[in-house]
Design a protein around this motif. Sequence first.
Motif, PDB file in Angstrom:
ATOM      1  N   ASP A 101       0.859  -1.233  -0.184  1.00  0.00           N
ATOM      2  CA  ASP A 101      -0.011   0.081  -0.051  1.00  0.00           C
ATOM      3  C   ASP A 101       1.016   1.378  -0.032  1.00  0.00           C
ATOM      4  OD1 ASP A 101      -2.732  -1.012  -0.094  1.00  0.00           O
ATOM      5  OD2 ASP A 101      -2.568  -1.728   2.003  1.00  0.00           O
ATOM      6  N   THR A 144      -9.361   1.500   0.912  1.00  0.00           N
ATOM      7  CA  THR A 144      -9.911   0.044   0.665  1.00  0.00           C
ATOM      8  C   THR A 144     -10.405   0.176  -0.918  1.00  0.00           C
ATOM      9  OG1 THR A 144     -10.571   0.182   2.914  1.00  0.00           O
ATOM     10  CG2 THR A 144     -11.489  -1.594   1.299  1.00  0.00           C
ATOM     11  N   ASP A 157      -8.089  -1.038  -3.874  1.00  0.00           N
ATOM     12  CA  ASP A 157      -7.677  -2.683  -3.972  1.00  0.00           C
ATOM     13  C   ASP A 157      -8.479  -3.360  -4.907  1.00  0.00           C
ATOM     14  OD1 ASP A 157      -5.772  -2.815  -2.180  1.00  0.00           O
ATOM     15  OD2 ASP A 157      -7.064  -3.465  -0.362  1.00  0.00           O
ATOM     16  N   PHE A 198      -7.788  -6.664  -7.509  1.00  0.00           N
ATOM     17  CA  PHE A 198      -8.522  -7.543  -6.583  1.00  0.00           C
ATOM     18  C   PHE A 198      -8.124  -8.834  -6.748  1.00  0.00           C
ATOM     19  CE2 PHE A 198     -11.990  -9.709  -4.455  1.00  0.00           C
ATOM     20  CZ  PHE A 198     -12.000  -8.967  -3.138  1.00  0.00           C
ATOM     21  N   LEU A 242      -5.193 -10.112  -5.178  1.00  0.00           N
ATOM     22  CA  LEU A 242      -5.286 -10.371  -3.692  1.00  0.00           C
ATOM     23  C   LEU A 242      -6.069 -11.458  -3.483  1.00  0.00           C
ATOM     24  CD1 LEU A 242      -6.415  -6.798  -2.645  1.00  0.00           C
ATOM     25  CD2 LEU A 242      -4.100  -7.726  -2.116  1.00  0.00           C
ATOM     26  N   LYS A 295      -4.750  -3.303   5.841  1.00  0.00           N
ATOM     27  CA  LYS A 295      -5.273  -1.987   5.522  1.00  0.00           C
ATOM     28  C   LYS A 295      -5.548  -1.107   6.549  1.00  0.00           C
ATOM     29  CE  LYS A 295      -6.110  -1.642   1.521  1.00  0.00           C
ATOM     30  NZ  LYS A 295      -5.509  -1.378   0.766  1.00  0.00           N
ATOM     31  N   TYR A 300     -13.888  -8.819   1.813  1.00  0.00           N
ATOM     32  CA  TYR A 300     -12.602  -9.466   0.913  1.00  0.00           C
ATOM     33  C   TYR A 300     -12.734 -10.905   0.675  1.00  0.00           C
ATOM     34  CZ  TYR A 300      -9.440  -5.414   1.189  1.00  0.00           C
ATOM     35  OH  TYR A 300      -9.126  -3.784   1.156  1.00  0.00           O
TER      36      TYR A 300
END
Length: 513
Positions: free
Chosen positions: A287, A351, A354, A358, A361, A375, A503
């Motif tokens: 990040d 957030t 992301d 994604f 992730l 985060k 998530y």
Amino acid sequence: MIRLILRTELHSLFNYWKSLGETKMVLYIIFGLLLLLFPLPMLVSVIFSLTLSIDESVLDGYMLLLSITAVVILLLLSIHFIIKDMILDRNVQLYLSFPISTTELFFAKFIKHGLIYAVSILLPLGVVIGTALAIRFGQWMLLADSLVYFLVLSILITALAYAFIFLTANILPVRKVSEILSFLGGISFILVYLVLLQVGGSVGSVLPFLADLPITFSGFLYSYEALPGTFAAVLLIAAAVLALKAAELVSVRALSRGWEVGGRPGRRRRASGGRVRHPISSLMEKDLRLTTRNFKEIAALLPYYLMPLLFIYFSTSVDAGSAAALGASQLLVTAIGGTLVISLFIGAYNTARDSEHFAMLKALPLSGRHIAGAKYGFTLLTTAPVVMAAFTVAWLFSSAGIGVLLQLLVFIILMSMAAVPVGMYIGSANPVVSSKNPVKRLDTASNIVITIVIFAVLVLTAIILGVIGDDGVSTIQLLTAGGILLVMALSSLWMLRKVGARYDQGFKITYKD
């Protein structure tokens, strides 16, 4: 060729206007009519009456203040829009793919930007001031001198903007120029607001100071005399020509270099050692790299990092009769409100970012709890210290003691811990991925929610400050506020679990453009 480029730019403006759609066209027309009917006539009337009535002993200071304010504001605006046209839209590469020299392209763009962002504003200003001075001194030659002065000022402003932008392009690697200059363009509107606020609040004290400087407009802009007036006009025109040639030299060199070569090679990254890192620390570093590698990210977040200044200024303006120094109650209440607003938006923005990667992730062998925890930690580390530093500086100029500072820092940490998960929950609801505007990551509903919160916090801050007054905050009130913030900080961990579940399930991402 310059005329052909200008004609192409004019057609481009017309095509852009046609592509707006009927709704936006009507809105822009209504906005323009309202501007012509109300603020513009008022501004012209104020400047005209001031020029007629201001004391001649401070007339030099008045003209100098107008000039400095116009230069600063229009220079910032010019930088913003020239960056957008010459750097971000990338139409320069398209022009240079045709048999067009960089010099011709520079002069065409210079004329366009100078007319739109400087001459269109300063020339009418020159007409207003020149007419007022001509009526006041009974010398109509002052109108012509005023037009010459503000036209030269327009050329100087545009030349300075070009020189600044392309000097940056000459010094730094080409691949970084777009990011840095878009960052500067993003903060230019903030700087314009600060300049207007500072100048508007200190005119009375600035004018006598400027009038004492060894700069005079006598013989040229007022009390006209043939010899000084002619000499000043020739000197200004020569300065404009020199500024134009300097801007041409810097800009043409940068245009030739920037789009004919690929820029300097980047440095190799050092190979990472064999040390195995914790997944949360790795995600936090990810990040940090995403934020610092692109100046557009910083430009998008900067207005919210400057929010504490707005809250401090707002708190000192609630009670006009209060002391100049900030009190303990003002510091504590505005710190809590400012931290709430910043933490909500930064949490939501980080957030929602992301959503761009994604799929990567989801491919990691990590649970949503780990990703949300990383985060949360990253957002806390990039919000709470900034707010703490801002209010520590404000505390130095306040009448509060060291105990208030310690309470202030604790309240900021607790408020950040409570608000960041809520912001993350808002940002994970319906994030947006836009190809045309990559930093636009929050949907309309999320922006509306955060805007309502900002408005509500400002109103609540005013109400609380009005109730508390100058008597300060009692020990019971401090303990109660601290207990409430602690409960909120602990309760927000439940919201953090909800974000982790999102998530795991996947975001509902909206793709635009």
